[in-house]
Scaffold this motif. Structure first.
Motif, PDB file in Angstrom:
ATOM      1  N   UNK A 281      34.653 104.277  60.919  1.00  0.00           N
ATOM      2  CA  UNK A 281      34.877 102.850  60.714  1.00  0.00           C
ATOM      3  C   UNK A 281      35.037 102.540  59.227  1.00  0.00           C
ATOM      4  N   UNK A 282      36.011 101.709  58.924  1.00  0.00           N
ATOM      5  CA  UNK A 282      36.199 101.168  57.581  1.00  0.00           C
ATOM      6  C   UNK A 282      36.183  99.636  57.668  1.00  0.00           C
ATOM      7  N   UNK A 283      36.085  98.947  56.536  1.00  0.00           N
ATOM      8  CA  UNK A 283      35.936  97.487  56.563  1.00  0.00           C
ATOM      9  C   UNK A 283      37.151  96.748  57.118  1.00  0.00           C
ATOM     10  N   UNK A 284      36.915  95.482  57.436  1.00  0.00           N
ATOM     11  CA  UNK A 284      37.996  94.526  57.646  1.00  0.00           C
ATOM     12  C   UNK A 284      38.049  93.625  56.420  1.00  0.00           C
ATOM     13  N   UNK A 285      39.231  93.082  56.177  1.00  0.00           N
ATOM     14  CA  UNK A 285      39.416  92.217  55.016  1.00  0.00           C
ATOM     15  C   UNK A 285      40.557  91.240  55.307  1.00  0.00           C
ATOM     16  N   UNK A 286      40.419  90.016  54.822  1.00  0.00           N
ATOM     17  CA  UNK A 286      41.470  89.019  54.981  1.00  0.00           C
ATOM     18  C   UNK A 286      42.198  88.865  53.651  1.00  0.00           C
ATOM     19  N   UNK A 287      43.504  89.133  53.659  1.00  0.00           N
ATOM     20  CA  UNK A 287      44.326  89.072  52.455  1.00  0.00           C
ATOM     21  C   UNK A 287      45.456  88.080  52.674  1.00  0.00           C
ATOM     22  N   UNK A 288      45.502  87.038  51.859  1.00  0.00           N
ATOM     23  CA  UNK A 288      46.537  86.006  51.988  1.00  0.00           C
ATOM     24  C   UNK A 288      46.671  85.495  53.421  1.00  0.00           C
ATOM     25  N   UNK A 289      45.534  85.345  54.094  1.00  0.00           N
ATOM     26  CA  UNK A 289      45.530  84.804  55.447  1.00  0.00           C
ATOM     27  C   UNK A 289      45.740  85.820  56.545  1.00  0.00           C
ATOM     28  N   UNK A 290      45.953  87.091  56.196  1.00  0.00           N
ATOM     29  CA  UNK A 290      46.195  88.138  57.188  1.00  0.00           C
ATOM     30  C   UNK A 290      45.003  89.081  57.274  1.00  0.00           C
ATOM     31  N   UNK A 291      44.474  89.264  58.477  1.00  0.00           N
ATOM     32  CA  UNK A 291      43.370  90.211  58.663  1.00  0.00           C
ATOM     33  C   UNK A 291      43.906  91.647  58.665  1.00  0.00           C
ATOM     34  N   UNK A 292      43.208  92.497  57.915  1.00  0.00           N
ATOM     35  CA  UNK A 292      43.498  93.926  57.887  1.00  0.00           C
ATOM     36  C   UNK A 292      42.244  94.674  58.351  1.00  0.00           C
ATOM     37  N   UNK A 293      42.365  95.398  59.447  1.00  0.00           N
ATOM     38  CA  UNK A 293      41.298  96.301  59.886  1.00  0.00           C
ATOM     39  C   UNK A 293      41.698  97.688  59.388  1.00  0.00           C
ATOM     40  N   UNK A 397      34.217  90.205  54.002  1.00  0.00           N
ATOM     41  CA  UNK A 397      34.810  89.544  55.162  1.00  0.00           C
ATOM     42  C   UNK A 397      33.898  88.506  55.800  1.00  0.00           C
ATOM     43  N   UNK A 398      32.599  88.589  55.545  1.00  0.00           N
ATOM     44  CA  UNK A 398      31.691  87.585  56.107  1.00  0.00           C
ATOM     45  C   UNK A 398      32.073  86.191  55.621  1.00  0.00           C
ATOM     46  N   UNK A 399      32.556  86.116  54.396  1.00  0.00           N
ATOM     47  CA  UNK A 399      32.966  84.832  53.848  1.00  0.00           C
ATOM     48  C   UNK A 399      34.173  84.240  54.547  1.00  0.00           C
ATOM     49  N   UNK A 400      34.929  85.081  55.250  1.00  0.00           N
ATOM     50  CA  UNK A 400      36.080  84.613  56.020  1.00  0.00           C
ATOM     51  C   UNK A 400      35.756  84.500  57.507  1.00  0.00           C
ATOM     52  N   UNK A 401      34.453  84.590  57.829  1.00  0.00           N
ATOM     53  CA  UNK A 401      34.037  84.351  59.199  1.00  0.00           C
ATOM     54  C   UNK A 401      33.875  85.563  60.083  1.00  0.00           C
ATOM     55  N   UNK A 402      34.047  86.766  59.532  1.00  0.00           N
ATOM     56  CA  UNK A 402      33.908  87.957  60.368  1.00  0.00           C
ATOM     57  C   UNK A 402      32.456  88.135  60.802  1.00  0.00           C
ATOM     58  N   UNK A 403      32.249  88.367  62.084  1.00  0.00           N
ATOM     59  CA  UNK A 403      30.914  88.616  62.611  1.00  0.00           C
ATOM     60  C   UNK A 403      31.044  89.364  63.936  1.00  0.00           C
ATOM     61  N   UNK A 404      29.965  89.953  64.421  1.00  0.00           N
ATOM     62  CA  UNK A 404      30.050  90.637  65.710  1.00  0.00           C
ATOM     63  C   UNK A 404      30.314  89.651  66.837  1.00  0.00           C
ATOM     64  N   UNK A 405      31.062  90.074  67.825  1.00  0.00           N
ATOM     65  CA  UNK A 405      31.330  89.214  68.972  1.00  0.00           C
ATOM     66  C   UNK A 405      30.036  88.865  69.688  1.00  0.00           C
TER      67      UNK A 405
END
Length: 410
Positions: A281-293, A397-405
């Protein structure tokens, strides 16, 4: 896509939240809890437009130990084909995968014939029976562009795609003709036209035959951008990219991933980028409005030398909502784990309380529902969940709302 029926509360969202407040301590009050995986009411309550959900997971690799597990399970179930049944192996994630409006798998290896012979690393040829299981647990489409796509040349590509067709799975990333390669894969998902693209950074030194470069998609910013434009011209409202990239067994994205990911987010209109290949597993990140897993790890695999991280994976859960002329995407994740039986001792016996079967599990669900878990397994699951959470969030990514389902059960 048509989803399988499932049980959930029919109360309006506001009423459910009020009921949760009254019953605090009995059930989780999050609108994204296990009974609301596919709840359009959540988005409708906010006054949004069309909505749909996407589930996407990591590499599917069938190593010899998993083939033996499929043979063992077929003897128990009496099902499968040619003595192999992989349904029990992957059943633990069916409740999540089957509830998504669109479920995307990554089929990394080459599919062989039902009777074999089968091969493992470095040139995979796996039982095609796994494709039936992939369909059975709820997947709709698979990316097929990986470093192993050309392990068995043109014949291997053709057979893999024929196997996926037979199982009823869509696919993209490799092709049997120039015409097939040029036609975008576009699926109707709750009335929304969703395109799926797939590319890989290479083929382990194998070359695409001259004049048959269409056989498999090689990553290139211009090629990916052109493919997105073709998909849009063909009517796609949303474009999702699966990409095979990065360094194996590294929990942080490589510089090449970060560079390409940022260019794709900034220079194309791709709505979601799903990464594979590192097997961890590697991080997720939001770049310019696009999520990258960057990497979802392994969905299911059994490496010869498991390193503790290759057993851990993630199902990415993405909620698309139309806002005016653009799409808002909320990202969630579901930590998963592959139970691996230990090697027997000198007498041929397994350690006390050891797992006896390879099984893919949704960690939160297993901790919540499986009352027979030993303390050792419970601790291992919790470690996997917490480590995955730390990895997922370590690029902010937590700042962009990422959290466990679903949160880690107490």
């Amino acid at each position: 896509m048509t989803r399988r029926p499932y049980h959930r509360s029919r109360l309006p969202l506001t009423a459910r939240l009020a009921l949760c407040a009254l019953l605090a301590g009995v059930a989780a009050c999050s609108p994204f809890g296990s009974d609301d995986l596919n709840d359009a009411d959540t988005k409708a309550a906010s006054g949004g437009g069309p909505t749909f959900t996407v589930a996407a997971a990591g590499d599917i690799l069938i190593h010899p130990q998993l083939t033996e597990q499929g043979r063992k399970d077929a003897e128990v179930t009496g099902k499968g084909e040619m003595g192999l049944d992989f349904d029990l192996l992957m059943a633990g994630v069916k409740p999540v995968i089957s509830k998504a409006d669109l479920a995307i798998c990554h089929f990394e290896p080459v599919a062989g014939k039902p009777e074999g012979p089968f091969e493992s690393y470095p040139t995979f040829r796996v039982p095609p029976q796994i494709a039936t299981t992939i369909k059975n647990i709820g997947y709709d489409t698979c990316s097929t562009a990986s470093n192993h796509t050309l392990d068995h040349g043109v014949e291997g590509v053709f057979n893999t795609l024929n196997v996926l067709d037979k199982a009823g799975l869509k696919h993209t990333g490799s092709a049997r003709s120039a015409a097939e390669a040029a036609k975008p894969l576009i699926m109707d998902v709750k009335g929304v036209k969703v395109a799926h693209l797939a590319y890989t950074i290479g083929f382990n030194g194998n070359e695409r035959p001259k004049g048959k470069e269409w056989l498999a998609n090689l990553s290139d910013i211009k090629a990916i951008s052109a493919a997105e434009k073709r998909a849009r011209a063909a009517g796609a409202d949303v474009v999702i990219l699966s990409i095979h990239w990065g360094r194996e067994n590294w929990s942080s994205p490589a510089g090449s991933q970060l560079y390409l990911g940022r260019r794709l987010a900034k220079e194309t209109g791709i709505d979601l980028i799903i990464g594979h290949h590192p097997h961890v597993v590697q991080p997720m990140e939001k770049v310019d409005g696009t999520w990258i897993a960057y990497s979802l790890g392994n969905q299911v695999a059994r490496h010869d030398v498991p390193n503790g991280l290759t057993e851990e994976g993630v199902i990415g859960w993405f909620e698309f909502s139309k806002r005016g002329d653009s799409w808002d995407v909320q990202a969630r994740y579901v930590p998963t784990f592959v139970d691996i039986p230990p090697d027997p001792d000198e007498s041929g016996k397994l350690p006390k309380d050891a797992v006896t079967d390879h099984r893919l599990v949704d960690i939160a669900s297993a901790l919540r529902e499986n009352k027979s878990l030993t303390d050792q397994r419970r601790s291992r699951y919790r470690l996997a969940f917490q480590r995955t959470e730390g990895t997922m969030l370590n690029r902010g990514a937590a700042g962009d709302g990422l959290r466990p389902l679903e949160p880690l059960p107490e």
